[in-house]
Design a protein around this motif. Structure first.
Motif, PDB file in Angstrom:
ATOM      1  N   ILE A 136       0.854  -1.189   0.000  1.00  0.00           N
ATOM      2  CA  ILE A 136       0.000   0.000   0.000  1.00  0.00           C
ATOM      3  C   ILE A 136       0.888   1.237   0.000  1.00  0.00           C
ATOM      4  O   ILE A 136       1.771   1.365   0.843  1.00  0.00           O
ATOM      5  CB  ILE A 136      -0.935   0.007   1.225  1.00  0.00           C
ATOM      6  N   GLU A 137       0.685   2.115  -0.937  1.00  0.00           N
ATOM      7  CA  GLU A 137       1.422   3.367  -1.021  1.00  0.00           C
ATOM      8  C   GLU A 137       0.457   4.533  -0.835  1.00  0.00           C
ATOM      9  O   GLU A 137      -0.601   4.578  -1.468  1.00  0.00           O
ATOM     10  CB  GLU A 137       2.134   3.497  -2.370  1.00  0.00           C
ATOM     11  N   LEU A 138       0.845   5.457   0.046  1.00  0.00           N
ATOM     12  CA  LEU A 138       0.030   6.636   0.310  1.00  0.00           C
ATOM     13  C   LEU A 138       0.697   7.852  -0.319  1.00  0.00           C
ATOM     14  O   LEU A 138       1.884   8.101  -0.101  1.00  0.00           O
ATOM     15  CB  LEU A 138      -0.135   6.850   1.816  1.00  0.00           C
ATOM     16  N   THR A 139      -0.036   8.584  -1.094  1.00  0.00           N
ATOM     17  CA  THR A 139       0.465   9.805  -1.724  1.00  0.00           C
ATOM     18  C   THR A 139      -0.315  10.992  -1.173  1.00  0.00           C
ATOM     19  O   THR A 139      -1.539  11.050  -1.302  1.00  0.00           O
ATOM     20  CB  THR A 139       0.312   9.736  -3.251  1.00  0.00           C
ATOM     21  N   LEU A 140       0.409  11.900  -0.521  1.00  0.00           N
ATOM     22  CA  LEU A 140      -0.234  13.070   0.064  1.00  0.00           C
ATOM     23  C   LEU A 140      -0.332  14.178  -0.978  1.00  0.00           C
ATOM     24  O   LEU A 140       0.631  14.459  -1.697  1.00  0.00           O
ATOM     25  CB  LEU A 140       0.556  13.557   1.278  1.00  0.00           C
ATOM     26  N   GLU A 141      -1.458  14.778  -1.050  1.00  0.00           N
ATOM     27  CA  GLU A 141      -1.685  15.855  -2.007  1.00  0.00           C
ATOM     28  C   GLU A 141      -1.646  17.197  -1.281  1.00  0.00           C
ATOM     29  O   GLU A 141      -2.311  17.378  -0.256  1.00  0.00           O
ATOM     30  CB  GLU A 141      -3.037  15.680  -2.695  1.00  0.00           C
ATOM     31  N   LYS A 142      -0.836  18.099  -1.794  1.00  0.00           N
ATOM     32  CA  LYS A 142      -0.707  19.418  -1.204  1.00  0.00           C
ATOM     33  C   LYS A 142      -1.690  20.376  -1.868  1.00  0.00           C
ATOM     34  O   LYS A 142      -1.713  20.512  -3.088  1.00  0.00           O
ATOM     35  CB  LYS A 142       0.726  19.941  -1.377  1.00  0.00           C
ATOM     36  N   ILE A 143      -2.502  20.997  -1.045  1.00  0.00           N
ATOM     37  CA  ILE A 143      -3.507  21.935  -1.548  1.00  0.00           C
ATOM     38  C   ILE A 143      -3.185  23.319  -1.006  1.00  0.00           C
ATOM     39  O   ILE A 143      -3.065  23.512   0.207  1.00  0.00           O
ATOM     40  CB  ILE A 143      -4.927  21.505  -1.117  1.00  0.00           C
ATOM     41  N   ASN A 144      -3.001  24.260  -1.893  1.00  0.00           N
ATOM     42  CA  ASN A 144      -2.721  25.632  -1.480  1.00  0.00           C
ATOM     43  C   ASN A 144      -3.983  26.292  -0.943  1.00  0.00           C
ATOM     44  O   ASN A 144      -5.082  26.134  -1.496  1.00  0.00           O
ATOM     45  CB  ASN A 144      -2.174  26.443  -2.655  1.00  0.00           C
TER      46      ASN A 144
END
Length: 362
Positions: A136-144
């Motif tokens: 399982i790979e988690l990718t964090l999304e950066k939101i301005n």
């Protein structure tokens, strides 16, 4: 044996007829219960720490015959009725005592334990090598987050504060100071007439009274060159130690009486004061130079222009600011955020020496 109560009844009868003591060891609760119902001594070996011993005592001195021993029917695995004859002795004129030791058999428990260990090993191997695995790979999304308002950072605030149009954050102020000196080339030139300058040490061996020397007081070298004091000075009085005069001294800045390179001289062992000539003070007030007199010159020399000075100031300020920022940022902890342009740089003191050295730099 457990299948019939008659077996226990028969055992008890045969033991009584043979005048023997009967004892049964078993891990089977049914066997223990049946034996107890016929008043036969029965114990569970797992709950008894003592070794079971059965003594057979014969009333006469003859050895027991095989016919005297009770032949016991086949027993279940859970019942221990067989005994191994350990030792027998014949006593002359006395009874024969035979000691038999009953030892329990634990085969059933061992088999169960081996089965459990084997199953656990197999299940572990299957879980590690056969069952499917997933990564399982988690990718964090950066939101301005767009914020329109004011941000205030204060060293007096301990906790942050947020409102609809303002953010107040705790901050830390870092201060650093540094001095920086650099040389720059002079691009201009001019005709100059300069006097040689230097410093001498003036001694008082005359008395304990201080001596005032006015500005432009003359000091003469042994070859007659005259230098004058740049300012008024006071030479402290001498000290009297054990009836002897110990000289005192002070440092004095002097300039040549005339311009020119001929006044650029090395160290002078003794300057005399022409104004004291003819008085007792002439020999006991004097000056000594340990460094040369320099700067005397007549002619064209390099001089810094106004543009040279402006560029030198800009470069010096930039170099000083960069050096200070490097020092400060290296000392800031990594978990602290430095806001853009959240610093202030100022020059507290600035000096420009327009004198040009032998290399043409000021």
């Amino acid at each position: 044996m457990v299948s019939s109560r008659n077996n226990f009844k028969l055992l008890k009868r045969e033991a009584e007829s043979a005048d023997k003591i009967l004892s049964i060891e078993s891990v089977d609760d049914d066997v223990l219960e049946l034996a107890d119902s016929f008043d036969i001594k029965a114990i569970n070996p797992f709950f008894s720490k003592k070794k079971s011993v059965m003594d057979i005592v014969v009333k006469d001195s003859k050895l027991l015959q095989e016919s005297d021993v009770v032949k016991k029917p086949p027993a279940r695995k859970s019942t221990i009725l067989e005994a191994k004859k350990e030792k027998s002795e014949l006593w002359t004129g006395g009874p024969v005592i035979t000691e038999e030791v009953n030892r329990p058999f634990y085969l059933r428990g061992v088999v169960k334990l081996l089965i459990i260990v084997g199953l656990a090993t197999i299940l572990g191997w299957v879980a590690v090598y056969i069952l499917p695995r997933a990564t399982i790979e988690l990718t964090l999304e950066k939101i301005n987050w767009d914020f329109s308002g004011s941000m205030i950072v204060s060293s007096s605030r301990e906790t942050p504060s947020f409102t609809d149009n303002a953010v107040e954050l705790p901050g830390v102020i870092f201060n650093e100071g540094k001095n920086l000196t650099k040389s720059y080339g002079a691009s201009g030139s001019e005709y100059v007439e300069r006097k040689a300058r230097g410093k001498i040490t003036v001694y008082n061996e005359y008395s304990s009274e201080p001596q005032v020397l006015v500005q432009n007081t003359r000091f003469a070298t042994p070859d007659g060159k005259i230098y004058r004091t740049d300012a008024k000075v006071t030479v402290p009085g001498a000290k009297i130690v054990d009836g002897k005069i110990v000289s005192s001294n002070t440092e004095v800045a002097i300039s040549a009486d005339k311009v020119g390179e001929e006044y650029n001289v090395g160290s002078i062992p003794k300057f005399r004061i022409p104004g004291f000539q003819g008085s007792p003070k002439y020999e006991v007030f004097y000056g000594i130079s340990t460094s040369p007199m320099t700067g005397g010159f007549v002619g064209e020399v390099k001089v810094p222009t106004e543009d040279d000075i402006v560029k030198a100031k800009e470069d010096l300020r930039s170099s000083l600011e960069g050096a200070l920022k490097t020092i400060i940022f290296l000392g800031i902890p990594t978990d602290m955020k430095v806001l853009d342009k959240a610093y202030e740089f100022s020059v507290t003191k600035e000096e420009i020496n327009k004198e040009v050295d032998a290399s043409g730099n000021f």
